[in-house]
Design an enzyme around this catalytic site. Structure first.
Site, PDB file in Angstrom:
ATOM      1  CG  ASN A  36      -2.130   0.911   1.038  1.00 55.22           C
ATOM      2  OD1 ASN A  36      -2.011   1.985   0.455  1.00 55.22           O
ATOM      3  ND2 ASN A  36      -3.282   0.497   1.515  1.00 55.22           N
ATOM      4  CG  ASP A  37       1.343   3.217   3.660  1.00 53.10           C
ATOM      5  OD1 ASP A  37       0.291   3.763   3.277  1.00 53.10           O
ATOM      6  OD2 ASP A  37       1.478   2.700   4.783  1.00 53.10           O
ATOM      7  CB  VAL A  38       6.020   0.703  -0.488  1.00 54.63           C
ATOM      8  CG1 VAL A  38       6.459   0.631   0.962  1.00 54.63           C
ATOM      9  CG2 VAL A  38       5.267  -0.553  -0.891  1.00 54.63           C
TER      10      VAL A  38
ATOM     11  CE1 TYR B  42      -0.138  -0.637  11.405  1.00 51.74           C
ATOM     12  CE2 TYR B  42       2.245  -0.870  11.393  1.00 51.74           C
ATOM     13  CZ  TYR B  42       1.017  -1.086  11.998  1.00 51.74           C
ATOM     14  OH  TYR B  42       0.975  -1.741  13.195  1.00 51.74           O
ATOM     15  CB  ALA B  43       1.110   6.000   5.882  1.00 51.11           C
TER      16      ALA B  43
END
Length: 478
Positions: free
Chosen positions: A405-407, A444-445
């Site tokens: 996700n965030d990456v 997670y961000a």
């Protein structure tokens, strides 16, 4: 048995040195996924040899002058209980829980090192002896660093477990800066007082208490997105505490092993921070990362979510010439590493070139994705690091994102976003994008991923394990 110390002591120290050499060589081999397993075994072998030499040394030259059955009973019980629990934990831990286990091991290592220093200081204080300056400095530093590592690692493990008392989101400590300042003053003032040649058990205990509390107040405000860096930093602290314990006990093996872990952990922490384009200090005080959360909407620059069927996704993958798989924590949660390897093998049998894009902070610990895919026997040559794989997304027919996700969030390239400046995998440069997720949940961000509204992106809503199995069947049916 009592033997000449002039014979046994040099032999034991040479064996310790051999164990230390094994640690160094093992650490070098851990630099590559292809040799990491052998490096781990070599390091474990070095530790086994070192423990054997220590047992020989204690039997031949007992510190009390004679065999102490009670002391040996405690040692044997500790080895059996601790070693047995460690072996059981390592054998049965799920890949998704590996970061939590690493944090617990960090806590055990830091706590054990602190206990060594506390025991030594209590012995000196009871005899009203003033330890030498080197021993005094090492003892106090061991108490401070080991205690911070102990409580900080326990909080980090709790955050990764998602416990109610340690939620993954940042937790602001009331009067946080004031509390941190007071704790720092207590530790510094107490350390200086002891280093000036004073012996005071109450002052040592005050330092211990302040350091234990500091570990809690340091880790609670850190968000879940930064946990990989925090784990690496605490690992470095553990090594440093062990090195200090080596100075306290005058044990060169502990000094070397601790220094290796401390230095490698510090280097890895810096690399992880660079991968997020943030300083270590910013991570420790930033409170970034809101933890996992679910949402049914996606914020960001315009666009709508486009859903694709399993058959459509299978056709895109089967008739592509190049596919890049982007694994993330969701892949680990679903235990779908074997499924993604099977899909890759089916695609390769059709002439498709398959690679894996590994972001340095994907997952919840350094190297999480490498370990996960290595467990499924994915060829090491297909695991490509971010800087190496990013230029290939422009030539890629399909990028398959599984649980990451965030990456992959293009918002990192745009000023004003919480992840602005963080290096990401250039998934949006691929000709076609398939994102496999169970829902539109955030990473997670704690922010929405703009990749999901990209016109080239098709959302394939499925559990990673079941979805990959269905994809394999669909590709085989073509």
């Amino acid at each position: 048995m009592n033997l000449d110390a002039s014979i046994i002591d040099p032999i034991v120290r040479l064996i310790w040195l051999g164990g230390a050499v094994c640690f160094v060589l093992g650490l070098i081999q851990m630099n590559s996924p292809a040799t990491a397993r052998n490096g781990n075994l070599l390091s474990a072998g070095g530790m086994a040899v070192a423990i054997g030499a220590t047992v020989l040394w204690l039997l031949a030259l007992p510190p009390t002058g004679s065999f102490n059955p009670i002391g040996w009973a405690v040692i044997v019980a500790g080895v059996l209980i601790g070693g047995g629990y460690g072996f059981h934990s390592a054998r049965t831990v799920k890949m998704t829980a590996m970061p939590q286990l690493v944090s617990l091991f960090n806590a055990v290592g830091g706590g054990a090192a602190a206990l060594i220093a506390i025991n030594e200081y209590v012995s000196h204080a009871s005899a009203n002896q003033i330890p030498g300056l080197q021993d005094n400095v090492a003892t106090v530093l061991d108490i401070v660093i080991g205690s911070i590592t102990f409580t900080g690692s326990l909080i980090a493990s709790g955050k990764l477990m998602g416990l109610k008392i340690t939620p993954s989101k940042p937790v602001r400590v009331p009067g946080g800066q004031l509390v941190t300042t007071v704790l720092t003053v207590i530790v510094v003032a107490g350390a200086l007082y002891l280093w000036l040649g004073n012996v005071s058990l109450p002052v040592a205990m005050a330092i211990l208490a302040a350091a234990l509390i500091f570990g809690v107040t340091m880790t609670l405000p850190i968000g879940g997105a930064d946990m990989p860096v925090v784990i690496s930093l605490l690992n470095s602290f553990t090594g440093t505490a062990v090195a200090m314990a080596g100075f306290v006990l005058n044990n060169p093996l502990l000094i070397i092993a601790g220094a290796l872990v401390g230095a490698s952990g510090a280097i890895l922490t810096k690399l992880m921070a660079d991968a997020m384009n943030r300083s270590v200090l910013n991570i420790m005080i930033g409170g970034f990362g809101g933890g996992d959360s679910a949402t049914t909407t996606v914020a960001g620059p315009g666009g709508s979510v486009r859903e694709v069927s399993m058959d459509d996704a299978a056709i895109q993958l089967a008739y592509a010439s190049s596919v890049i798989v982007v694994p993330g924590y969701g892949l680990a949660v679903a235990q779908a590493q074997h499924g993604v390897r099977e899909l890759a093998e089916v695609l390769e049998s059709r002439g498709v070139d398959v690679k894996y894009a590994i972001h340095p902070v994907a997952g919840r610990m350094p190297g999480h994705m490498n370990v996960l895919l290595a467990e499924a026997n994915v060829p090491y040559t297909q695991l490509r690091e971010m800087d190496d794989i990013n230029p290939e997304f422009d030539r890629c027919d399909v990028a398959l994102v599984v649980g990451a996700n965030d990456v992959t969030n293009p918002a990192a390239r745009r000023p004003g976003s919480p992840v602005s400046g963080m290096p990401i995998l250039d998934v949006d440069h691929a000709k076609n994008i398939i994102v496999m997720k169970r829902s539109m949940g955030r990473g997670y961000a704690g922010i929405d991923n703009e990749l999901y509204t990209n016109p080239k992106t098709g959302m394939l809503f499925a559990d990673a394990k079941a979805g990959l199995a269905d994809l394999v069947s669909a590709v085989k049916a073509l």
